[in-house]
Design a protein around this motif. Sequence first.
Motif, mmCIF file in Angstrom:
data_model
loop_
_atom_site.group_PDB
_atom_site.id
_atom_site.type_symbol
_atom_site.label_atom_id
_atom_site.label_comp_id
_atom_site.label_asym_id
_atom_site.label_seq_id
_atom_site.Cartn_x
_atom_site.Cartn_y
_atom_site.Cartn_z
ATOM 1 N N TRP A 133 -9.367 3.530 -2.638
ATOM 2 C CA TRP A 133 -9.734 2.134 -2.885
ATOM 3 C C TRP A 133 -8.642 1.160 -2.434
ATOM 4 O O TRP A 133 -8.941 0.102 -1.898
ATOM 5 N N ALA A 134 -7.386 1.515 -2.634
ATOM 6 C CA ALA A 134 -6.287 0.636 -2.212
ATOM 7 C C ALA A 134 -6.233 0.520 -0.687
ATOM 8 O O ALA A 134 -6.094 -0.583 -0.142
ATOM 9 N N ALA A 135 -6.360 1.652 0.009
ATOM 10 C CA ALA A 135 -6.343 1.625 1.473
ATOM 11 C C ALA A 135 -7.539 0.846 2.016
ATOM 12 O O ALA A 135 -7.421 0.064 2.967
ATOM 13 N N SER A 136 -8.698 1.028 1.386
ATOM 14 C CA SER A 136 -9.898 0.302 1.810
ATOM 15 C C SER A 136 -9.747 -1.200 1.576
ATOM 16 O O SER A 136 -10.219 -2.003 2.387
ATOM 17 N N LEU A 137 -9.079 -1.563 0.488
ATOM 18 C CA LEU A 137 -8.860 -2.988 0.207
ATOM 19 C C LEU A 137 -8.038 -3.631 1.322
ATOM 20 O O LEU A 137 -8.338 -4.750 1.756
ATOM 21 N N VAL A 138 -7.022 -2.916 1.791
ATOM 22 C CA VAL A 138 -6.194 -3.444 2.890
ATOM 23 C C VAL A 138 -7.037 -3.626 4.143
ATOM 24 O O VAL A 138 -6.982 -4.668 4.808
ATOM 25 N N THR A 139 -7.856 -2.629 4.486
ATOM 26 C CA THR A 139 -8.656 -2.739 5.712
ATOM 27 C C THR A 139 -9.788 -3.757 5.575
ATOM 28 O O THR A 139 -10.161 -4.394 6.558
ATOM 29 N N LEU A 140 -10.312 -3.937 4.367
ATOM 30 C CA LEU A 140 -11.380 -4.918 4.154
ATOM 31 C C LEU A 140 -10.869 -6.353 4.195
ATOM 32 O O LEU A 140 -11.636 -7.277 4.476
ATOM 33 N N LEU B 223 0.836 -1.204 0.000
ATOM 34 C CA LEU B 223 0.000 0.000 0.000
ATOM 35 C C LEU B 223 0.870 1.254 0.000
ATOM 36 O O LEU B 223 0.609 2.206 -0.742
ATOM 37 N N ALA B 224 1.917 1.259 0.828
ATOM 38 C CA ALA B 224 2.832 2.410 0.880
ATOM 39 C C ALA B 224 3.530 2.600 -0.468
ATOM 40 O O ALA B 224 3.666 3.733 -0.956
ATOM 41 N N LEU B 225 3.947 1.495 -1.079
ATOM 42 C CA LEU B 225 4.609 1.554 -2.384
ATOM 43 C C LEU B 225 3.653 2.070 -3.462
ATOM 44 O O LEU B 225 3.997 2.952 -4.251
ATOM 45 N N ALA B 226 2.413 1.533 -3.473
ATOM 46 C CA ALA B 226 1.417 1.960 -4.450
ATOM 47 C C ALA B 226 1.071 3.435 -4.262
ATOM 48 O O ALA B 226 0.947 4.186 -5.234
ATOM 49 N N LEU C 120 -6.832 -2.213 -12.175
ATOM 50 C CA LEU C 120 -6.115 -3.233 -11.418
ATOM 51 C C LEU C 120 -6.659 -3.310 -9.992
ATOM 52 O O LEU C 120 -6.873 -4.397 -9.444
ATOM 53 N N CYS C 121 -6.898 -2.152 -9.405
ATOM 54 C CA CYS C 121 -7.453 -2.088 -8.052
ATOM 55 C C CYS C 121 -8.829 -2.751 -8.008
ATOM 56 O O CYS C 121 -9.131 -3.532 -7.103
ATOM 57 N N ALA C 122 -9.664 -2.460 -9.011
ATOM 58 C CA ALA C 122 -10.994 -3.080 -9.096
ATOM 59 C C ALA C 122 -10.869 -4.589 -9.264
ATOM 60 O O ALA C 122 -11.635 -5.360 -8.671
ATOM 61 N N GLY C 123 -9.867 -5.018 -10.034
ATOM 62 C CA GLY C 123 -9.620 -6.453 -10.222
ATOM 63 C C GLY C 123 -9.215 -7.130 -8.922
ATOM 64 O O GLY C 123 -9.615 -8.275 -8.659
ATOM 65 N N LEU C 124 -8.443 -6.420 -8.087
ATOM 66 C CA LEU C 124 -8.035 -6.979 -6.790
ATOM 67 C C LEU C 124 -9.241 -7.126 -5.853
ATOM 68 O O LEU C 124 -9.311 -8.064 -5.066
ATOM 69 N N TYR C 125 -10.200 -6.200 -5.955
ATOM 70 C CA TYR C 125 -11.441 -6.329 -5.173
ATOM 71 C C TYR C 125 -12.195 -7.588 -5.600
ATOM 72 O O TYR C 125 -12.721 -8.316 -4.763
#
Length: 197
Positions: free
Chosen positions: A102-109, A26-29, A48-53
């Motif tokens: 979205w990336a930060a939310s993915l980590v917390t989700l 997340l820090a790198l992204a 890509l972020c949507a694909g990770l979800y």
Amino acid sequence: MIAASLYHEADSPVHALAPGLKLLLLALAGTLIFVIASPLLLLAALMLCAGLYALARIPFSLFLGQIKPVLWFLGMIFLAQWWFQDWLVAVISILRFAILVWAASLVTLTTRTSAMLEAMERGFQPLQRFGLDAAKISLALSMVLRFIPVLVAVAKEVREAQAARGLDRNLLALAVPLIIRTLKMADDVAQAIEARS
């Protein structure tokens, strides 16, 4: 009712990643998206972020729900950038912030709060040589993460209450109760922490 956690239970490769690795990625992204200046590359990063979800088996409605609370903020950024720069800079700016949210939310989700807290505490261990308390730093950061959904829920309640009074377009009528409730909540939490030493 305010949710106690943002964690979304699922059996996926994203959930299985180590919490420390997710935080590092997340820090790198977060750093890379502010280096990229191409709207097409940023759009690809968003896809890509949507694909990770999807890979994390998170429902599309939950994916969209992560951006809803900050849409007004993104709108303000867009208008400010368009006014002071141009429309392309405005698009690049909102794409960057949307990806970050979205990336930060993915980590917390996909990461339990306790696992994230442990990972942060381990990551901050080297700072103890400089007199910093790794446990306190990780507790503070985990509390910030914990109170993001709480503040979103409080903001929604205030907005709905002011809309019922016909004050939904009055920024001051929205901001003042939100600030007061946030400060009261912060004071209550500080007293609870102090009482438990």
